[in-house]
Every structure is written in C-alpha cells, then in structure tokens.
Design an enzyme around this catalytic site. Structure first.
Site, mmCIF file in Angstrom:
data_model
loop_
_atom_site.group_PDB
_atom_site.id
_atom_site.type_symbol
_atom_site.label_atom_id
_atom_site.label_comp_id
_atom_site.label_asym_id
_atom_site.label_seq_id
_atom_site.Cartn_x
_atom_site.Cartn_y
_atom_site.Cartn_z
ATOM 1 N N ARG A 148 19.176 24.119 -0.556
ATOM 2 C CA ARG A 148 20.979 22.947 0.367
ATOM 3 C C ARG A 148 21.232 21.949 1.747
ATOM 4 O O ARG A 148 20.837 23.797 1.791
ATOM 5 C CB ARG A 148 22.172 22.861 -0.719
ATOM 6 C CG ARG A 148 23.108 21.741 -1.378
ATOM 7 C CD ARG A 148 21.894 20.116 -2.035
ATOM 8 N NE ARG A 148 22.468 19.482 -2.480
ATOM 9 C CZ ARG A 148 22.579 18.012 -1.649
ATOM 10 N NH1 ARG A 148 22.117 18.885 -0.866
ATOM 11 N NH2 ARG A 148 23.644 17.366 -2.146
ATOM 12 N N LYS A 149 21.944 21.755 2.058
ATOM 13 C CA LYS A 149 21.825 21.154 3.388
ATOM 14 C C LYS A 149 23.301 22.531 3.761
ATOM 15 O O LYS A 149 24.268 23.103 2.590
ATOM 16 C CB LYS A 149 22.290 20.150 3.976
ATOM 17 C CG LYS A 149 23.626 19.678 2.872
ATOM 18 C CD LYS A 149 23.967 18.093 3.657
ATOM 19 C CE LYS A 149 25.361 17.871 2.872
ATOM 20 N NZ LYS A 149 25.624 16.319 3.145
ATOM 21 N N ARG A 169 16.986 11.491 11.592
ATOM 22 C CA ARG A 169 18.159 12.141 12.806
ATOM 23 C C ARG A 169 18.149 13.074 13.784
ATOM 24 O O ARG A 169 17.165 13.655 13.397
ATOM 25 C CB ARG A 169 18.969 12.597 11.387
ATOM 26 C CG ARG A 169 20.183 13.480 11.610
ATOM 27 C CD ARG A 169 20.652 13.909 10.528
ATOM 28 N NE ARG A 169 21.094 12.892 10.015
ATOM 29 C CZ ARG A 169 20.932 13.015 8.202
ATOM 30 N NH1 ARG A 169 20.383 14.020 7.822
ATOM 31 N NH2 ARG A 169 21.553 11.778 7.191
ATOM 32 N N GLY A 186 30.873 4.439 2.079
ATOM 33 C CA GLY A 186 29.961 4.173 0.762
ATOM 34 C C GLY A 186 30.287 4.546 -0.980
ATOM 35 O O GLY A 186 29.882 3.177 -1.567
ATOM 36 N N CYS A 239 30.299 10.883 2.919
ATOM 37 C CA CYS A 239 29.513 10.637 4.265
ATOM 38 C C CYS A 239 30.677 10.616 5.706
ATOM 39 O O CYS A 239 30.176 10.815 6.967
ATOM 40 C CB CYS A 239 28.425 10.542 4.243
ATOM 41 S SG CYS A 239 26.977 11.061 3.817
ATOM 42 N N GLY A 240 31.390 9.695 4.986
ATOM 43 C CA GLY A 240 32.689 9.152 6.053
ATOM 44 C C GLY A 240 33.131 9.720 5.956
ATOM 45 O O GLY A 240 34.826 9.190 6.389
#
Length: 529
Positions: free
Chosen positions: A180-181, A61, A446, A451-452
């Site tokens: 965390r992110k 990424r 998914g 994430c979508g």
C-alpha cells in the site's frame, strides 16, 4: 495485487514512452491502451487517469522532497499544462508539499518526464503502492528555532525509494511493489510543520536526554483512509539525526512492511495494522534486528523525553525575520493550493526577483519565498501579483489564510462534492461575516478518504449525503452535503477529531454559511461583524 502480479508495474517506466510514440504517430488511440496499464500501472510513473471526469487525461504527481522548487521548475509546470486550457490545465500544491499537474495526456508524458529529470525531479513512484513525497520543514535552514535541517534527509530518503542504485536513473524497482502507499515526514522543529502524527513514519526532533545529541523520536502508523483514521503512536525508538541513521531506519521499516504487510485486504495494508499485529515492543525488536543486519553502525535507542518548555507554534503566512541579519521569509497564500498557468509564472517572476529563484511549498498548500532582503520586502508587498484582484496574498484574513482543500469532484471521481471552488468562496464570505482572535484552519475534503485531512482541522468539512424537503412535494430529496468535524489540532499537542460535530449539512451556501458562523462563534470565540 492481481494486476501487479500479472505484469511488473514498474514496466510503466518504459511502456509510457512506447504508448506515447504510438499515439503521436497514429498507430493507436488512448482508448486502446490496456485498461490495467491505463488505470493502474501508469500510476507508477505518477500518472493517475481521471477517467470519470476527464477521460484520456491524467493528473501527474511529482516528487518534491522537502517541498523545495525553483522558478525554472515553476515555469516548466506552467508550460506542461498550458495546452490543456484554463479549466483542465492547472497546477495544484498538495498537502504533502508536492506538485500535481492536471490535464496531462499520454502522448505528452515523455516530454514532461524528461523535462522533470533534466531539472532533478521525477514523477516516478509518486502514486499507488509507493513511498509518497518526503515532507520536511518548510523553514529548513532559515529558522532560528530549528532543531534539524530536514533538506538533506528528505533528499536522501527520496533517493532511497526512487533512484535505482544500479542504473542511477529514477525509478527503483526495489520499492516498486509495496502492499500500500507509505508516507514519511521529517520534522525540523517543535512546530511540527510536517504533521508527523498522520504519517506512517514520523521523525520528531528531540535531543538525547543524557548526551544532548540531536536526534529523532520515531512515531509510527499515522494514516487516513475511508475505513479508518489513526493517529501515530510512539514507536519507542530514538535515532541520531544523521543521514545514515535516518535512511537505515526507514529502509529497515520499509523492508519489513513490504514483505510482511497485508496483501489480501488493502484496507488493512497500512503500517499501523502491521505494528498492531506485532505489538510495539516486538515491532521495535524486529526493526533493530533488521538494522543490525545491515551492519552500518546505526544504533537505535529508547524514545527520549520530548522538550516540555512552553512553545507556541508559529505562522508561515506573512513576513517573518530569518536568523541571518537583513533577511526575511515571506509566506504567500495560494487559495486551496490551486494555481493557474499565469499564477505559476507570476510566482516564478517573484522568486527570481526576490528569493534567488527559490520557492518553498507547505503542507497547507501555500508558498514561502525565503531569503528576501529586508530592504526589498516593501517592494515585494507592493507587487501587482500580490495585490488588487490577485488570489495570491501575503496578508490574508485569519480565516481565508488557513484554507486547505482536496481536489474535489472537478477532477476526482471519488469526491461526493466540489471542494476547491466552494472552499474558496465560503472562506471569503466567512471572512466578511466573522472576526476571530487567531488563525482558524478550515479543511475541505470531498469524501471519507480525507485527502484534505479534515480530522486535523479546527473545522473540517467532508463531502457526505444530505437531505432536504421538497417544498412542492413534501418529500425528502438527496442533495449535496457534508459532515463537519471540529477540534483537530496540529503541532506538539496534535489531536485528530474522529467523530463528526454535525452530519448531513446541505452544501448550499445559504444553508452551510449560517452553520459555520454558529460553530465559529460557539467554539472559537468568533464575533459577527
């Protein structure tokens, strides 16, 4: 946290070069790389091991602040993944205006990293517990309704978190060990193309009610995860829209988050949990105190009234005039954000010919060619790369033109279903069967990590278990399926659809398609063709 304590994860900035050398020279195989490095620490150079689907290969990424790339970079991406073949060597545009390279092997990583750095890009600190890609307006600098040009601000924030101020090289250990992110989005207009409501920090442009100075209202805490999905809340703060104020505010919030957020429970390690622990007013006070300690002359004021005049969010796909006379922007569909090597090079060729080499990425996983001369638009629209059997389109239908999809089971070990291929196929069939009055946004994800971003979609399809009776035995069998969400919104009146509209719907086209057609007719005034 234990893995990070055992060894500084930013050591991967150097370790990846040594591992690559040893593998190239036959001193070791990738299977001999320490597991914690392979599956965790290498994420700090942006390399995510896809061990369940493609063992020994990684998704890499990048960081693409404000989603702006150029033709040379697009060709470089193609060159990087070409050796891995058509199935594994692909390039994805993400829901953060970012680029992901697929199929990468450790022994090739140094050449890719060095190539990115030579092109003023990096993959460092783009994954795991890092600040992710800086999202800005895809129309920055070319928009007659622009309130703030987000380009400089996104680049400054990217440098804050990923440029070492001492060595002036990529990789900044100061922000190399967050709990965390962390996501930051900077919106440039009332359209909110950056989706500020689902980011940890969302900067929403708004003039000061008394002085008229342009600034940002600060939204806090938006995030999506398997355990909780939360829409951002009003941080009760406003700052001027200048570089110093934006960088200082974000740095202050990051410092508090880094040092005070939860580290024993990763599901509670996002900013929203910390804000709720403080309370909004006390968190605001802590941020003001932190900012004042930096002594940079930055003043945080109270949230300002947002503009209330009628406003309709504008479309990004298609041909649209720019403020500069004789120029247009041209939005091009990239179905599900997936690009082949060939398509990357075709986009580069189009950019060189029509947009001075510039390409802009959107959170809808599409691209925009800016600054196209009006007298060249017809030639662009007639290009073979955008016609015939090409997947790339300037004038797609209302349904296929608004598709978003996560990676899915092809590469992601968390996904319960394959998304991108199914998504592209389904929207084509919906386009053939149903007419709608306005763009219909369909998102696929998914798994519940989303994430979508299915909760922001008009229709969101999330991988989930389903059951179907076996005609021979009469028993109910587990089959691939999905939960369907309906009614999410983006823009000024953003809203998250948090509860499924339907659950356990079989994924097979013959069963899913009729359900989607029915939803489109009932909820979105669709008409069967």
């Amino acid at each position: 946290e234990k893995t990070k304590l055992a060894k500084d994860p930013t050591s991967a900035f150097v370790d990846v070069y040594e591992y690559a050398r040893k593998i190239r020279e036959g001193e070791m195989a990738w299977e001999e790389v320490e597991k914690a490095d392979m599956d965790t620490r290498l994420k700090y150079v942006g390399m995510l091991h896809r061990n369940k689907r493609t063992p020994g290969q990684f998704m890499m990424r990048l960081k693409v602040p404000n989603g702006i790339v150029n033709a040379d970079q697009m060709r470089f991406y193609a060159d990087c993944v070409e050796k891995y073949g058509d199935d594994k060597g692909v390039v994805d545009i993400t829901t953060r205006q970012n680029i992901q390279l697929r199929g990468v092997k450790i022994e090739d990583a140094p050449d890719i990293i060095d190539g990115l750095h030579a092109r003023n890009q990096t993959s460092f600190q783009s994954a795991l517990d890092s600040v992710r890609n800086m999202v800005g307006s895809p129309l920055a600098g070319i928009d007659d309704k622009e309130l703030v040009d987000t380009r400089e601000l996104c680049n400054a924030l990217n440098d804050l978190v990923s440029l070492d101020p001492v060595t002036e090289t990529r990789g900044n250990p100061m922000w190399g060990n967050l709990p965390r992110k962390f996501n930051i989005a900077v919106s440039g207009s009332r359209d909110d193309y950056a989706h500020t409501h689902i980011n940890d920090i969302g900067l929403q442009p708004c003039p000061h009610a008394e002085t008229g100075e342009m600034g940002f209202n600060v939204a806090l805490g938006g995030f999506m995860s398997i355990k909780r999905v939360a829409e951002s809340i009003d941080g009760k703060m406003w700052i001027p829209a200048d570089r110093n104020s934006v960088v200082t505010l974000c740095e202050a919030i990051l410092r508090i988050f880094r040092d005070e957020s939860e580290r024993k429970d990763r599901q509670k390690a996002r900013l929203m949990w910390l804000v709720e622990k403080y309370g909004v007013d006390d968190f605001k006070a802590a941020v003001i105190k932190e900012v004042e300690s930096y002594d940079r002359g930055v003043k945080i004021q109270d949230t300002q009234p947002a503009p209330s005049e009628p406003f309709e969010r504008r479309e990004l796909i298609g041909v649209h005039p720019q403020p500069e006379e004789g120029k247009s922007r041209v939005g091009i569909l990239v179905p599900a954000g997936r690009l082949s090597v060939k398509e990357c090079r075709e986009i580069a060729d189009l950019a060189d010919t029509y947009s001075d080499g510039e390409v802009r990425l959107t959170v809808e996983q599409n691209i925009i060619l800016p600054n196209v001369d009006n007298d060249k638009v017809d030639a662009l629209l007639a290009e073979p790369h955008l016609n015939g059997n090409s997947r790339l389109k300037v004038n797609p239908g209302m349904i296929e033109g608004n598709l978003v999809s996560c990676t899915g089971a092809q590469f992601c070990g968390l996904a319960l279903i394959e998304t991108k291929n199914n998504a592209e196929s389904i929207v084509k069939k919906l386009e053939e069967r149903v007419s709608v009055e306005k763009p219909l946004r369909i998102h696929w994800t998914g798994c519940p990590n989303s994430c979508g971003q299915v909760q922001v979609a008009d229709i969101g399809i999330m991988g989930a278990p389903a059951r179907k009776k076996d005609e021979e035995t009469g028993k109910m069998l587990a089959i691939p399926g999905c939960n369907i969400f309906v009614g999410g919104r983006v823009g000024e009146d953003a809203h998250l659809a948090l509860e499924p509209y339907k659950k356990g719907v079989p994924l097979a086209e013959e069963e899913l398609l009729p359900v989607l057609v029915d939803i489109i007719k009932k909820e979105f005034n669709g008409v069967e063709k």
